[in-house]
Design a protein around this motif. Sequence first.
Motif, PDB file in Angstrom:
ATOM      1  N   THR A 333       0.840  -1.204   0.000  1.00  0.00           N
ATOM      2  CA  THR A 333       0.000   0.000   0.000  1.00  0.00           C
ATOM      3  C   THR A 333       0.870   1.247   0.000  1.00  0.00           C
ATOM      4  O   THR A 333       0.711   2.147  -0.831  1.00  0.00           O
ATOM      5  CB  THR A 333      -0.927   0.008   1.223  1.00  0.00           C
ATOM      6  OG1 THR A 333      -1.699  -1.194   1.237  1.00  0.00           O
ATOM      7  CG2 THR A 333      -1.865   1.204   1.172  1.00  0.00           C
ATOM      8  N   ARG A 334       1.807   1.304   0.915  1.00  0.00           N
ATOM      9  CA  ARG A 334       2.664   2.486   1.007  1.00  0.00           C
ATOM     10  C   ARG A 334       3.642   2.579  -0.151  1.00  0.00           C
ATOM     11  O   ARG A 334       4.131   3.661  -0.470  1.00  0.00           O
ATOM     12  CB  ARG A 334       3.408   2.496   2.339  1.00  0.00           C
ATOM     13  CG  ARG A 334       2.489   2.769   3.522  1.00  0.00           C
ATOM     14  CD  ARG A 334       3.245   3.306   4.705  1.00  0.00           C
ATOM     15  NE  ARG A 334       2.354   3.699   5.781  1.00  0.00           N
ATOM     16  CZ  ARG A 334       2.702   4.509   6.772  1.00  0.00           C
ATOM     17  NH1 ARG A 334       3.917   5.011   6.811  1.00  0.00           N
ATOM     18  NH2 ARG A 334       1.847   4.817   7.716  1.00  0.00           N
ATOM     19  N   LEU A 335       3.944   1.452  -0.773  1.00  0.00           N
ATOM     20  CA  LEU A 335       4.812   1.496  -1.951  1.00  0.00           C
ATOM     21  C   LEU A 335       4.131   2.248  -3.092  1.00  0.00           C
ATOM     22  O   LEU A 335       4.753   3.048  -3.789  1.00  0.00           O
ATOM     23  CB  LEU A 335       5.172   0.080  -2.397  1.00  0.00           C
ATOM     24  CG  LEU A 335       6.052  -0.022  -3.650  1.00  0.00           C
ATOM     25  CD1 LEU A 335       7.400   0.634  -3.417  1.00  0.00           C
ATOM     26  CD2 LEU A 335       6.237  -1.485  -4.052  1.00  0.00           C
ATOM     27  N   PHE A 336       2.824   2.016  -3.261  1.00  0.00           N
ATOM     28  CA  PHE A 336       2.109   2.676  -4.346  1.00  0.00           C
ATOM     29  C   PHE A 336       1.758   4.129  -4.014  1.00  0.00           C
ATOM     30  O   PHE A 336       1.649   4.960  -4.920  1.00  0.00           O
ATOM     31  CB  PHE A 336       0.835   1.897  -4.699  1.00  0.00           C
ATOM     32  CG  PHE A 336       1.110   0.630  -5.462  1.00  0.00           C
ATOM     33  CD1 PHE A 336       1.492   0.680  -6.792  1.00  0.00           C
ATOM     34  CD2 PHE A 336       1.000  -0.606  -4.852  1.00  0.00           C
ATOM     35  CE1 PHE A 336       1.762  -0.482  -7.505  1.00  0.00           C
ATOM     36  CE2 PHE A 336       1.264  -1.768  -5.547  1.00  0.00           C
ATOM     37  CZ  PHE A 336       1.648  -1.713  -6.884  1.00  0.00           C
ATOM     38  N   VAL A 337       1.582   4.447  -2.727  1.00  0.00           N
ATOM     39  CA  VAL A 337       1.323   5.840  -2.349  1.00  0.00           C
ATOM     40  C   VAL A 337       2.601   6.647  -2.601  1.00  0.00           C
ATOM     41  O   VAL A 337       3.648   6.353  -2.053  1.00  0.00           O
ATOM     42  CB  VAL A 337       0.906   5.954  -0.868  1.00  0.00           C
ATOM     43  CG1 VAL A 337       0.755   7.426  -0.477  1.00  0.00           C
ATOM     44  CG2 VAL A 337      -0.382   5.207  -0.617  1.00  0.00           C
ATOM     45  N   GLY A 338       2.502   7.652  -3.457  1.00  0.00           N
ATOM     46  CA  GLY A 338       3.667   8.458  -3.800  1.00  0.00           C
ATOM     47  C   GLY A 338       4.432   7.958  -5.008  1.00  0.00           C
ATOM     48  O   GLY A 338       5.454   8.546  -5.373  1.00  0.00           O
ATOM     49  N   SER A 339       3.952   6.901  -5.666  1.00  0.00           N
ATOM     50  CA  SER A 339       4.673   6.351  -6.821  1.00  0.00           C
ATOM     51  C   SER A 339       4.331   7.071  -8.122  1.00  0.00           C
ATOM     52  O   SER A 339       4.893   6.767  -9.172  1.00  0.00           O
ATOM     53  CB  SER A 339       4.385   4.854  -6.966  1.00  0.00           C
ATOM     54  OG  SER A 339       3.021   4.626  -7.259  1.00  0.00           O
ATOM     55  N   GLU A 340       3.391   8.010  -8.085  1.00  0.00           N
ATOM     56  CA  GLU A 340       3.077   8.884  -9.210  1.00  0.00           C
ATOM     57  C   GLU A 340       2.664   8.134 -10.478  1.00  0.00           C
ATOM     58  O   GLU A 340       2.987   8.552 -11.598  1.00  0.00           O
ATOM     59  CB  GLU A 340       4.253   9.823  -9.488  1.00  0.00           C
ATOM     60  CG  GLU A 340       4.612  10.678  -8.274  1.00  0.00           C
ATOM     61  CD  GLU A 340       5.717  11.691  -8.535  1.00  0.00           C
ATOM     62  OE1 GLU A 340       6.048  11.928  -9.707  1.00  0.00           O
ATOM     63  OE2 GLU A 340       6.245  12.238  -7.550  1.00  0.00           O
ATOM     64  N   GLY A 341       1.981   7.022 -10.312  1.00  0.00           N
ATOM     65  CA  GLY A 341       1.483   6.285 -11.462  1.00  0.00           C
ATOM     66  C   GLY A 341       2.547   5.554 -12.247  1.00  0.00           C
ATOM     67  O   GLY A 341       2.303   5.131 -13.382  1.00  0.00           O
ATOM     68  N   THR A 342       3.730   5.352 -11.674  1.00  0.00           N
ATOM     69  CA  THR A 342       4.819   4.680 -12.385  1.00  0.00           C
ATOM     70  C   THR A 342       4.874   3.185 -12.125  1.00  0.00           C
ATOM     71  O   THR A 342       5.562   2.459 -12.848  1.00  0.00           O
ATOM     72  CB  THR A 342       6.176   5.291 -11.993  1.00  0.00           C
ATOM     73  OG1 THR A 342       6.404   5.090 -10.589  1.00  0.00           O
ATOM     74  CG2 THR A 342       6.219   6.781 -12.293  1.00  0.00           C
ATOM     75  N   LEU A 343       4.181   2.703 -11.098  1.00  0.00           N
ATOM     76  CA  LEU A 343       4.228   1.285 -10.742  1.00  0.00           C
ATOM     77  C   LEU A 343       2.913   0.565 -11.022  1.00  0.00           C
ATOM     78  O   LEU A 343       2.901  -0.660 -11.206  1.00  0.00           O
ATOM     79  CB  LEU A 343       4.577   1.112  -9.257  1.00  0.00           C
ATOM     80  CG  LEU A 343       5.887   1.748  -8.785  1.00  0.00           C
ATOM     81  CD1 LEU A 343       6.105   1.472  -7.310  1.00  0.00           C
ATOM     82  CD2 LEU A 343       7.074   1.239  -9.598  1.00  0.00           C
ATOM     83  N   GLY A 344       1.813   1.279 -11.034  1.00  0.00           N
ATOM     84  CA  GLY A 344       0.510   0.677 -11.261  1.00  0.00           C
ATOM     85  C   GLY A 344      -0.555   1.759 -11.260  1.00  0.00           C
ATOM     86  O   GLY A 344      -0.293   2.919 -10.889  1.00  0.00           O
TER      87      GLY A 344
END
Length: 614
Positions: A333-344
């Motif tokens: 969850t925290r990995l995707f928060v702040g990933s700016e749409g680059t991971l999923g």
Amino acid sequence: MSPRSLSRASNALRSAPLGSRSLPQCLSRTQCRWESNEPNQELPKKKKPPTMSPFREKLFASMGQRIAREQEQLEKLAVNRQGTAYGKLAACIVGLSSFLFMGFFMGVQKREQVIDITSTTTIDDLDGPRGPHLDVSEATMEAAFVEFEEILGRANVSLEKGELRAVSGSEWSSKPWEPNDLPFCIAKPRTTEEVSKIMKVCHERRIPVTAYSGGTSLEGHFAATRGGVTIDFTHMDKILKLNSADLDVIVQPAVGWEYLNEELAKSNLFFPPDPGPGAKIGGMIGTGCSGTNAYRYGTMKDWVLSLTVVLADGTIIKTRQRPRKSSAGYDLTRLFVGSEGTLGLVTEATLKLAVKPQSTSVAVCAFPSVRAAADCAFRVVGAGVPVAAVELLDDVQMACINDAGTTSRTWAAAPTLFFKFAGTPSSVKEQIAQVKQLAKRAGSTTFEFAKNEVEKDDLWQARKEALWSVMAKGQGDEDMGVWTTDVAVPISRLPDIIEITKEDIKGSGLLASIVGHVGDGNFHAIILYNKKTDYEKTKKLVSRMVKRAIDMEGTATGEHGIGLVKRDYLSRELGDTTVAAMRKIKLAYDPQCLLNCDKVVRMEAPKAGEVEQW
């Protein structure tokens, strides 16, 4: 029998198969008699055979011995031949095994050359086959467009130029819009499953994808630098389920935080993160935003329980269930928060909620200098006063608000702190009294607080109008742009960096204001500039501000995110190996670099002179 007849018999015996050979009756009897081991055994009485001459007896005996020897030799030869066949078979098996082993060994060697076994990926590692190899050819995009129509329907796939321009940049973005930032088309899904189908098409055809929801981000996050398709989540704007007893809600990415709070208020609940007006939950998750409530309630990552995410190949995952806490597995969850749409691509979010406080209020106090105002914020934080928010607006910003005329009153054009209080009625009164004393010690010239809801909304409205009031100074001139940037430092360094930055802005000759969530050491600069004549000057001013923050053990961005504009500051802030580890994560989730390629970390080596030397 003539010798010639005997020769024919011998040849016949030699040429006959071993298992079918039999001796002439006369020879058999002779052998039986000669080889008997029981010489005293009486033979059955038979008719006495004709007598032979001694010569013939010797001749037949010699022939029998010779034939017996030949039979023995043939049997040995057969055994040898069988052994040779087994030997050849064994040799063949050994040879084949050796061949297979060598093939396996060579395959492993080749595989080790292809599979990266390192824990990080540097920019140099991306040269050649590991860099982005995307396909935005006309034939590919037209074929994909037909597939998108089949998935979504013709009305939900757009080629309209105005729409393409709107989803690729904005007038308030710090990245100037460029013609190459346009996508080929826009796809507007309604469900997670439709997003998955779109991504499967893009994955198969190697088409780059950019996500779009509210369009309020500031660092070039949704510029379609590689073309391809922009997925616009406009139709995914539903509140799916409110679990009021559990204090959580499930929403789609295009739900606005303001609308969400309007609906939650009916249940006496609210969602604390409050960035700029118009922001949507999807973008708020992508940038890891915060807002004015961050000092009391934390940032976006603290309020996301679980996410449904579509990965680059169309796979759908859910990062968590709904409990308030979990230590099950990696915290995706925290990995995707702040990933700016680059991971999923986030298609659903389960958010934590808070109960609305019993009482709230707002206080405003002006100061003779920006350092005095920042020092007051530091004193309030240090005293442990549980205020809900502490916001700083400098003298330039207050003057812009007055000129814009968007509030019902005129403000003193001086550095001003805005405090928000929340709690029980008695605790709010106590907080106001404490802050008033601390502000007086810091040198405040005025202090007023809201006595009712109308005054509270009026006072706080000035804070929300900051960006728009500076933009209004451009008077609609297309050549004028607004560069909005933010940094954060340890709170003890906040007065220093704000004062130095103010002096730097003054020396540049540009119109720029300082606005800050100073309770947690985060502040913004809103810079008005001419795109044709002032761009390089503004870029250098921002660069000095960011470098100053990093040198003070701060960060290049407190809440706006990295996007395109700040990606080259990451190595200085975090180190090359940390950035290389981030790049490795990107390649693990999106090996073809389809999702928002070029954002956060570079996936391609920069051109000569493209990166400014520190």
